[in-house]
Design an enzyme around this catalytic site. Sequence first.
Site, PDB file in Angstrom:
ATOM      1  N   ASN A 190       0.839  -1.198   0.000  1.00  0.00           N
ATOM      2  CA  ASN A 190       0.000   0.000   0.000  1.00  0.00           C
ATOM      3  C   ASN A 190       0.876   1.251   0.000  1.00  0.00           C
ATOM      4  O   ASN A 190       1.742   1.409   0.867  1.00  0.00           O
ATOM      5  CB  ASN A 190      -0.892   0.021   1.247  1.00  0.00           C
ATOM      6  CG  ASN A 190      -1.710   1.299   1.367  1.00  0.00           C
ATOM      7  OD1 ASN A 190      -2.699   1.467   0.658  1.00  0.00           O
ATOM      8  ND2 ASN A 190      -1.304   2.206   2.252  1.00  0.00           N
ATOM      9  N   GLU A 191       0.656   2.110  -0.979  1.00  0.00           N
ATOM     10  CA  GLU A 191       1.303   3.425  -1.094  1.00  0.00           C
ATOM     11  C   GLU A 191       2.814   3.384  -0.819  1.00  0.00           C
ATOM     12  O   GLU A 191       3.321   4.095   0.067  1.00  0.00           O
ATOM     13  CB  GLU A 191       0.595   4.444  -0.188  1.00  0.00           C
ATOM     14  CG  GLU A 191      -0.852   4.666  -0.618  1.00  0.00           C
ATOM     15  CD  GLU A 191      -1.549   5.807   0.106  1.00  0.00           C
ATOM     16  OE1 GLU A 191      -0.938   6.409   1.011  1.00  0.00           O
ATOM     17  OE2 GLU A 191      -2.716   6.104  -0.238  1.00  0.00           O
ATOM     18  N   PRO A 192       3.546   2.588  -1.604  1.00  0.00           N
ATOM     19  CA  PRO A 192       4.997   2.528  -1.408  1.00  0.00           C
ATOM     20  C   PRO A 192       5.721   3.796  -1.852  1.00  0.00           C
ATOM     21  O   PRO A 192       6.930   3.910  -1.620  1.00  0.00           O
ATOM     22  CB  PRO A 192       5.412   1.331  -2.277  1.00  0.00           C
ATOM     23  CG  PRO A 192       4.397   1.326  -3.381  1.00  0.00           C
ATOM     24  CD  PRO A 192       3.111   1.728  -2.717  1.00  0.00           C
ATOM     25  N   ALA A 217      -0.366   0.428  -6.229  1.00  0.00           N
ATOM     26  CA  ALA A 217      -1.152   0.956  -5.103  1.00  0.00           C
ATOM     27  C   ALA A 217      -0.621   2.281  -4.578  1.00  0.00           C
ATOM     28  O   ALA A 217      -0.577   2.517  -3.377  1.00  0.00           O
ATOM     29  CB  ALA A 217      -1.209  -0.069  -3.964  1.00  0.00           C
ATOM     30  N   HIS A 273      -4.384   5.410  -5.927  1.00  0.00           N
ATOM     31  CA  HIS A 273      -5.354   6.067  -5.053  1.00  0.00           C
ATOM     32  C   HIS A 273      -5.629   7.481  -5.556  1.00  0.00           C
ATOM     33  O   HIS A 273      -4.876   8.021  -6.372  1.00  0.00           O
ATOM     34  CB  HIS A 273      -4.851   6.083  -3.616  1.00  0.00           C
ATOM     35  CG  HIS A 273      -4.611   4.716  -3.056  1.00  0.00           C
ATOM     36  ND1 HIS A 273      -3.834   4.488  -1.940  1.00  0.00           N
ATOM     37  CD2 HIS A 273      -5.034   3.500  -3.480  1.00  0.00           C
ATOM     38  CE1 HIS A 273      -3.808   3.185  -1.679  1.00  0.00           C
ATOM     39  NE2 HIS A 273      -4.521   2.566  -2.604  1.00  0.00           N
TER      40      HIS A 273
END
Length: 483
Positions: free
Chosen positions: A150-152, A189, A219
């Site tokens: 998630n959101e790397p 992501a 996102h």
Amino acid sequence: MNTHFNNKAFECVGSGRLGLALHHEYLKELALVQRELGFKRIRFHGLFHDDIGIYQQHEDEDGNVHVEYNFTYLDRIFDSFQRLHINPCLETGFMPEKLASGPETFSYWKGHITPPNNEQRWLDLVTTTLKHLVDRYGDTVYTWPIEIWNEPNIDQFWAGNEEDYLHLFKITFKAIKQLDSRFIVGGPAICGVQDEKWIKDFIDFCEQEKLKPDFITRHFYTVSVVPTAGHYRYPELRDLKESLHELETSRKLIDQSSLKGLPMYITEFSTSYSPDAPLHDTVKNAAYVADMLAKMGDTCELYSYWTFGDVFEEKGIPYQLFHGGFGLLADHQIKKPTFWTYYFYKQLLDQCIFKDDHAVVTKDDQGNQAGVVWNYYRDQEVAPYSYEIKQNQFDSAVLTLQLVDDNHGNPLKTWHDLGEPANPQAADVKLLRQAANPKLKTVILDRGESYSLAVSADSVVGFTLKPRSTSSDNGFDYEKLTK
């Protein structure tokens, strides 16, 4: 007028971390949402967080490490999801403490955000979990999207660098596909920070490594970055059309590559990216999200509102009932204005007959109509938006209108008027649930008649138009009661 409309609003919805699904309030909120809105999938952080307890390891007296897996809580939660007719969207993260390569954590609940200290044990964790899910739930698991991390692209969620993430994606993707190619897997992501660079680098990496992800994820949030004031922050909404350029750019990058046509999933979206923005609790949010839902299907096959409810702890345990949480519902299953935006979209029919920047109107083969009309004030005064509802299909029809504005369907105002009780008593909860309902109006329209609907700023209206027939009992005369 534009009659092209893809309604993908109910493909997925977001959630607080998975461990919160052990809470009674969480399940009551999800049950209400599923009963009235009916999402297909649910996405969450914390699949491998230690409060779920899947990964276990210990050393024997000779110093040998033994790994075990415990699926007790996972099964309990996913069984609940199955009973509520919603399937998981699996985000692989965060790192179990004993697999973490460093001390860095995210959030109040301390999700570990470092790469694994042992890659093989990480891969075994992922594949063993997937094997277990297939054994328990069958082939439907092959339809559950699997998202790597998630959101790397921000250090809040990933302590490694971009190269570290791409490596994690490659080895995890390959391990899953080697287990069974029917699993659907994607990434990266990311959120909106350097999003164009990250999407392009991810696509280039997949091409170079001959990886074929099943979807691309990112996102989407639409507010400015602002500091907190006390426990809260008050961001400004950006112009939605300008913000949508981010999604259009991502779509173009995909379609200009060998991954052309690959689905793009927005696995988190909302106005504000932070669960301490009271904007989320407002009618303005509801109207703005109505506009988002009308447009996001132009570029995306899935867009998941973050989140269905306010059982959420990234910033800690909330101090009061209305605190700017992400949810469509506040605690005590109180419907926020944006819940009704989703409800109105749920009523839409299969043929779009009108769409502009303030309305989506649909019909079916029988001539029934359903529409959503909205208007919002952003940075300058706006005039009421007018839409003419024409009744040419039936001898007589009933028009049903439901209005959400500052004085209707707005429990935030009632809560404020009650003195902003942090933890309201049962009587106040009852009042707040009543205040959460839209204003209802019905109008009879004979063939050839029309109704002019005027929608003021920061308002959302859902309407339906259906045939009307009367079957009054012997002697009953409504007209005599209204003279």
